[in-house]
Design a protein around this motif. Structure first.
Motif, PDB file in Angstrom:
ATOM      1  N   TYR A   1      -2.840   6.693  10.633  1.00 41.85           N
ATOM      2  CA  TYR A   1      -3.028   5.763  11.751  1.00 41.85           C
ATOM      3  C   TYR A   1      -2.507   4.367  11.438  1.00 41.85           C
ATOM      4  N   CYS A   2      -2.157   4.103  10.164  1.00 47.04           N
ATOM      5  CA  CYS A   2      -2.073   2.708   9.698  1.00 47.04           C
ATOM      6  C   CYS A   2      -0.637   2.190   9.559  1.00 47.04           C
TER       7      CYS A   2
ATOM      8  N   ASN B   1      -0.509   4.376   0.528  1.00 50.08           N
ATOM      9  CA  ASN B   1      -1.360   5.497   0.946  1.00 50.08           C
ATOM     10  C   ASN B   1      -0.945   6.199   2.233  1.00 50.08           C
ATOM     11  N   TYR B   2      -0.296   5.524   3.092  1.00 47.04           N
ATOM     12  CA  TYR B   2       0.157   6.135   4.347  1.00 47.04           C
ATOM     13  C   TYR B   2      -0.941   6.900   5.072  1.00 47.04           C
ATOM     14  N   CYS B   3      -2.077   6.254   5.306  1.00 53.34           N
ATOM     15  CA  CYS B   3      -3.059   6.846   6.214  1.00 53.34           C
ATOM     16  C   CYS B   3      -2.327   6.965   7.551  1.00 53.34           C
TER      17      CYS B   3
ATOM     18  N   GLN C   1      -4.800  -4.212  -0.857  1.00 52.98           N
ATOM     19  CA  GLN C   1      -5.103  -3.193   0.164  1.00 52.98           C
ATOM     20  C   GLN C   1      -5.895  -2.054  -0.442  1.00 52.98           C
TER      21      GLN C   1
ATOM     22  N   ARG D   1      -6.564  10.886   4.275  1.00 57.63           N
ATOM     23  CA  ARG D   1      -7.410  10.038   3.433  1.00 57.63           C
ATOM     24  C   ARG D   1      -7.642  10.648   2.034  1.00 57.63           C
TER      25      ARG D   1
ATOM     26  N   VAL E   1       0.077  -0.677   7.891  1.00 62.96           N
ATOM     27  CA  VAL E   1       0.207  -1.573   6.725  1.00 62.96           C
ATOM     28  C   VAL E   1       1.297  -1.164   5.724  1.00 62.96           C
ATOM     29  N   PRO E   2       1.412   0.126   5.349  1.00 64.00           N
ATOM     30  CA  PRO E   2       2.472   0.461   4.379  1.00 64.00           C
ATOM     31  C   PRO E   2       3.868   0.076   4.878  1.00 64.00           C
TER      32      PRO E   2
ATOM     33  N   CYS F   1       0.849  -1.189   0.000  1.00 61.70           N
ATOM     34  CA  CYS F   1       0.000   0.000   0.000  1.00 61.70           C
ATOM     35  C   CYS F   1       0.886   1.239   0.000  1.00 61.70           C
TER      36      CYS F   1
ATOM     37  N   HIS G   1     -10.277   2.035  -1.853  1.00 60.82           N
ATOM     38  CA  HIS G   1     -10.072   3.349  -1.235  1.00 60.82           C
ATOM     39  C   HIS G   1     -10.959   4.348  -1.982  1.00 60.82           C
TER      40      HIS G   1
END
Ligand code: 5AD
Ligand code: SF4
Length: 452
Positions: free
Chosen positions: A172-173, A168-170, A210, A286, A175-176, A166, A247
């Motif tokens: 809070y996340c 996106n680098y939200c 993702q 987002r 995953v990246p 992913c 997304h």
């Protein structure tokens, strides 16, 4: 096991999987590799030769559950030291977890990450031959490895990875950081895998990534996600196509058009909104506003009749005020989600939001969470009741876990349906008349004699 022996007999394994569908599918790959080596699956991890825990790091409670499970494995390892204990998945991509494992759990035999699952048989062979510990974590995904085996839970439905990672680098996340940069599989490889699955009796595929909506973009492909859907829609034998996760910022008009034109694409979408406050959405990185999201919903609903919309919502993100939360409640009222996964914000080490100062007190987070869930559930119940009296087509999956005389399956809109019927219906698409809508499922009866 001798060094040059590939197949072994009477050996068993158990995999405990935490987290999302990506992880579930990774576990299917690990199971497929073990079965090719001659291992058989056993439900009880106390009895096996290889116990694997595939971890998730999205929220803090997942970490806690992992260490709890690991504690149980310690006892097994004391009783049967020859058992190989392996841990893998997203948590292993975090240095502080590796440090903890080395310091406090030195009896764990094998530690590997999300980027080297394909090397599992080799790593296992090394452990069995040398009986030494191995920690092998890669920072980068590298090339996509095609053609790995998979032991799938059902013969008639299957997960298909279309992309990994992913970008996106939200804020809070995690995953990246744990799954690496976005990379997509070549469309031809995906089409071929789906054809092979269809030839083996698979009727329903779920495309995984993702952020499937940005499929191909970071790999420079000329074909995008909507093109891929059109290609897969032509596969003989496949009757239903689903995908996870979208997304909102990347959901294109072309994909909405594909919903109208591709008869196999199920009329449901999981579209995580996370918050209804434009201010919080911006702090979450987002890249859409509340209005952008509502516009998308209007477009989807006008293009796709009866589309079921589900979502993810986080309560108590740093800086969320009562007004921001009201915006979320208002969005919920306007959209009327079929269902939602709700999360209490949980600080993840290494993410930008970890540094945000205005953390919301736990009690406030919980109170908002409860208010949100209550309203979401009321809406789900109202929507599910509107199914009463209608006939839906259910892909029957098998016996219900709670009632052995009941078959369970899903509608095209993704609703869980329970109905009385013989087990031989598993894998068939059955017309069912809905008699009762409940909050999380529908009840019904088969209307044609041949399915009774
Ligand atoms: N805290 C709470 N929820 C989170 N999610 C991801 N990271 C966090 C976090 N730090 C939720 C998001 C995402 C879902 C898979 O998990 O809602 O969509
Ligand atoms: Fe996490 Fe955002 Fe990527 Fe989803 S899109 S995996 S929430 S960073």
């Amino acid at each position: 096991m001798k060094k040059d022996t590939n197949i072994i007999y009477n050996k068993s394994y158990n995999i405990t999987t935490f987290g999302c569908q990506m992880n579930e599918h990774d576990s299917e790959t690990l199971a497929g590799m073990l079965e090719e080596l001659g291992y058989v699956e056993k439900p009880n991890r106390k009895e096996v030769d290889i116990a694997i825990i595939n971890t998730c790091s999205v929220r803090e409670n997942a970490d806690k559950r992992f260490f709890g499970t690991l504690g149980q494995l310690k006892k097994i390892k004391e009783e049967r030291p020859e058992t190989v204990v392996a841990v893998c998945g997203c948590m292993m991509q975090q240095q502080h977890i590796i440090d903890t494992l080395k310091a406090k759990y030195p009896w764990v035999d094998l530690v590997f990450g999300t980027h080297n699952i394909h090397q599992f048989p080799e790593l296992l062979a090394n452990i069995l031959n040398e009986r030494s510990k191995i920690v092998d974590i890669r920072d980068d995904g590298g090339d996509i490895i095609e053609g790995l085996p998979a032991k799938r839970m059902y013969p008639f439905k299957a997960y298909v990875n279309i992309m990994y990672g992913c970008n996106n680098y939200c804020t809070y996340c995690i995953v990246p950081y744990t799954r690496g940069r976005e990379r997509s599989r070549q469309p031809e490889n995906i089409v071929n895998e789906v054809k092979t699955l269809a030839d083996s009796g698979v009727k329903e595929i779920t495309l995984l990534g993702q952020n499937v909506n940005s499929y191909g973009s970071s790999s420079g492909f000329s074909r995008d996600f909507a093109d891929l859907i059109y290609m897969l829609n032509d596969t003989d034998g496949i009757e239903r196509i689903r995908f996870m996760t979208s997304h909102p910022k990347d959901l294109s008009d072309k994909l909405i058009q594909a919903f109208k034109e591709c008869n196999k694409l199920c009329n449901c979408i999981h579209l995580p909104v996370q918050s209804g406050s434009t201010k919080i959405l911006s702090r979450m990185n987002r890249k859409y506003s509340k209005e952008d999201y509502l516009l998308l919903i209007r477009k989807l609903r006008s293009a796709v009749p009866e589309i079921a919309i589900t979502t993810d919502i986080i309560t108590g993100f740093p800086g969320e005020t009562e007004e921001d939360f009201d915006e979320t409640m208002d969005l919920v009222e306007q959209v009327r989600f079929d269902s939602a996964f709700t999360f209490l914000y949980s600080i993840r080490k290494g993410t930008p939001a970890e540094k945000y100062t205005e953390q919301v007190p736990e009690a406030v987070k919980h109170e908002r969470f409860n208010r949100l869930v209550d309203r979401l559930n009321e809406i789900s119940l109202e929507i599910n009741r509107s199914y009463e009296g209608r006939t839906v087509f259910v892909l029957a999956e098998g016996q219900s876990k709670t009632n052995p005389r009941t078959i369970t399956g899903r509608t095209k809109t993704g609703k869980l349906v329970n109905f009385k019927g013989p087990l031989k219906l598993a894998g068939q698409i059955v017309p069912v008349r809905i008699t009762e809508g409940r909050t999380f499922s529908l009840f019904g009866e088969v209307i044609e004699e041949k399915y009774r």
